[in-house]
Design an enzyme around this catalytic site. Structure first.
Site, PDB file in Angstrom:
ATOM      1  N   ASP A 175     -26.537 -22.814  11.583  1.00 53.31           N
ATOM      2  CA  ASP A 175     -26.139 -21.655  10.777  1.00 53.31           C
ATOM      3  C   ASP A 175     -24.972 -20.892  11.417  1.00 53.31           C
ATOM      4  O   ASP A 175     -24.826 -20.881  12.637  1.00 53.31           O
ATOM      5  CB  ASP A 175     -27.349 -20.724  10.605  1.00 53.31           C
ATOM      6  CG  ASP A 175     -27.143 -19.723   9.477  1.00 53.31           C
ATOM      7  OD1 ASP A 175     -26.296 -19.975   8.596  1.00 53.31           O
ATOM      8  OD2 ASP A 175     -27.831 -18.690   9.470  1.00 53.31           O
ATOM      9  N   ASN A 183     -28.516 -23.806  -1.200  1.00 50.45           N
ATOM     10  CA  ASN A 183     -27.063 -23.771  -1.005  1.00 50.45           C
ATOM     11  C   ASN A 183     -26.282 -24.194  -2.260  1.00 50.45           C
ATOM     12  O   ASN A 183     -25.088 -23.926  -2.377  1.00 50.45           O
ATOM     13  CB  ASN A 183     -26.635 -24.640   0.191  1.00 50.45           C
ATOM     14  CG  ASN A 183     -27.041 -24.088   1.536  1.00 50.45           C
ATOM     15  OD1 ASN A 183     -27.269 -24.826   2.489  1.00 50.45           O
ATOM     16  ND2 ASN A 183     -27.135 -22.767   1.651  1.00 50.45           N
TER      17      ASN A 183
HETATM   18  C1  IPE Z   1     -24.272 -23.023   7.817  1.00 53.84           C
HETATM   19  O1  IPE Z   1     -23.335 -21.997   7.865  1.00 53.84           O
HETATM   20  C2  IPE Z   1     -23.836 -24.193   6.971  1.00 53.84           C
HETATM   21  C3  IPE Z   1     -24.528 -24.259   5.674  1.00 53.84           C
HETATM   22  C4  IPE Z   1     -25.493 -23.481   5.282  1.00 53.84           C
HETATM   23  C5  IPE Z   1     -24.089 -25.301   4.768  1.00 53.84           C
HETATM   24  P1  IPE Z   1     -23.222 -20.928   6.706  1.00 53.84           P
HETATM   25  O2  IPE Z   1     -22.324 -21.453   5.650  1.00 53.84           O
HETATM   26  O3  IPE Z   1     -24.569 -20.517   6.228  1.00 53.84           O
HETATM   27  O4  IPE Z   1     -22.518 -19.740   7.457  1.00 53.84           O
HETATM   28  P2  IPE Z   1     -22.916 -18.207   7.429  1.00 53.84           P
HETATM   29  O5  IPE Z   1     -24.386 -18.138   7.702  1.00 53.84           O
HETATM   30  O6  IPE Z   1     -22.584 -17.707   6.067  1.00 53.84           O
HETATM   31  O7  IPE Z   1     -22.106 -17.588   8.498  1.00 53.84           O
HETATM   32  C1  IPE Z   2     -29.878 -22.483   6.178  1.00 53.95           C
HETATM   33  O1  IPE Z   2     -28.800 -21.628   6.284  1.00 53.95           O
HETATM   34  C2  IPE Z   2     -29.455 -23.768   5.538  1.00 53.95           C
HETATM   35  C3  IPE Z   2     -28.600 -24.609   6.360  1.00 53.95           C
HETATM   36  C4  IPE Z   2     -28.277 -24.389   7.602  1.00 53.95           C
HETATM   37  C5  IPE Z   2     -28.104 -25.811   5.714  1.00 53.95           C
HETATM   38  P1  IPE Z   2     -28.481 -20.545   5.159  1.00 53.95           P
HETATM   39  O2  IPE Z   2     -27.293 -19.805   5.602  1.00 53.95           O
HETATM   40  O3  IPE Z   2     -28.399 -21.219   3.831  1.00 53.95           O
HETATM   41  O4  IPE Z   2     -29.794 -19.651   5.185  1.00 53.95           O
HETATM   42  P2  IPE Z   2     -29.978 -18.128   4.839  1.00 53.95           P
HETATM   43  O5  IPE Z   2     -29.356 -17.904   3.492  1.00 53.95           O
HETATM   44  O6  IPE Z   2     -29.294 -17.354   5.909  1.00 53.95           O
HETATM   45  O7  IPE Z   2     -31.452 -17.926   4.859  1.00 53.95           O
HETATM   46 MG    MG Z   3     -25.895 -19.086   6.775  1.00 49.52          MG
END
Ligand code: IPE
Ligand code: IPE
Ligand code: MG
Length: 245
Positions: free
Chosen positions: A25, A73
């Site tokens: 994340d 997502n």
């Molecule tokens: C994790 O990074 C990757 C995916 C969830 C695909 P994020 O895209 O969630 O990045 P933040 O949490 O918004 O910084």
């Molecule tokens: C969890 O990250 C999913 C992945 C890392 C693929 P998210 O960024 O989607 O989770 P939330 O929204 O912070 O819970």
């Molecule tokens: Mg995230």
């Protein structure tokens, strides 16, 4: 003072987790901090994946599961979803060769039918190509959601019951586990999450029942081999009780 960090006696082998699961994340925030578009964060995150696979191989970890794209997502803007799919396609194409060299087998868990056809084709091809590798298994969680997985398992058990192949007495934790995407994968021993969030975000809810959790404040693109080693060190210091004493 140092006693707190004394590990097990020297004659006991150091325990390496057989299975590490990671919630990768913070890619978006990493990019934002640098004034870059979110997809640059995802791109940088792919490099951390390579580092982790390498570190796990060095340690002798048998399974590494990476949460790459959740069921939730899909609700992100279309341009971010398509950037993630393109990155995944490129990753699969470029890394298949490396996985062959490293004797790493690729697997995927999730509602894979929902992925675009091209992504699925690349995924299938990398999975088939690496199927005979035995040193380590890399599991990508794609379009993955634990509630969907458990619901799907319940649905398939009901089907079997309706067809007369299952009775209520047959339903045990082992039977439920055998209907999950992870049927042939041991439960994670260690769950790592980056970006400091203290939540599991619908990831492996059944399977992490007794996993040790280690949270890192840093964002996923900053996660390197040394961090993986640190997580494993922390894991080794934990006393797993599984409800006993
Ligand atoms: C994790 O990074 C990757 C995916 C969830 C695909 P994020 O895209 O969630 O990045 P933040 O949490 O918004 O910084
Ligand atoms: C969890 O990250 C999913 C992945 C890392 C693929 P998210 O960024 O989607 O989770 P939330 O929204 O912070 O819970
Ligand atoms: Mg995230």
């Amino acid at each position: 003072m140092a006693a707190r960090h004394v590990r097990r006696p020297m004659n006991e082998p150091p325990t390496v987790p057989a299975h590490i699961a990671i919630i990768m994340d913070g890619n978006g925030r990493w990019a934002k901090e640098r004034g870059l578009p979110r997809r640059e964060g995802h791109r940088a995150g792919a490099e951390s994946v390579r580092e982790c696979v390498e570190a796990c191989k060095q340690l002798g970890v048998r399974y590494l599961t990476l949460y790459a794209f959740s069921s939730e997502n899909w609700s992100r803007p279309a341009n971010e979803v398509s950037a993630l799919m393109s990155l995944l396609e490129r990753f699969l194409e470029q890394k298949a060769e490396e996985m062959m060299k490293q004797d790493v087998r690729l697997k995927a868990i999730g509602h894979l039918e929902r992925l675009p056809e091209k992504t699925r084709r690349r995924l299938r091809s990398a999975i088939e190509r690496t199927a005979g590798n035995t040193s380590m298994t890399l599991v990508l969680a794609l379009s993955y959601g634990s509630r969907e997985e458990i619901t799907e398992a319940a649905r398939s058990m009901v089907h079997e019951a309706v067809e007369g192949r299952l009775t209520p007495g047959d339903v045990t934790p082992d039977l439920v586990a055998s209907h999950l995407y992870t049927a042939d994968i041991p439960d994670p021993d260690l769950l790592v999450r980056t970006s400091g969030e203290m939540r599991v975000s619908n990831f492996l809810l059944w399977q992490i029942s007794y996993a040790e959790i280690v949270i890192f404040k840093k964002f996923w693109p900053d996660f390197a081999q040394a961090d993986l080693f640190e997580a494993v060190d922390e894991y080794r210091r934990r006393h797993r009780r599984f409800g006993g004493l």
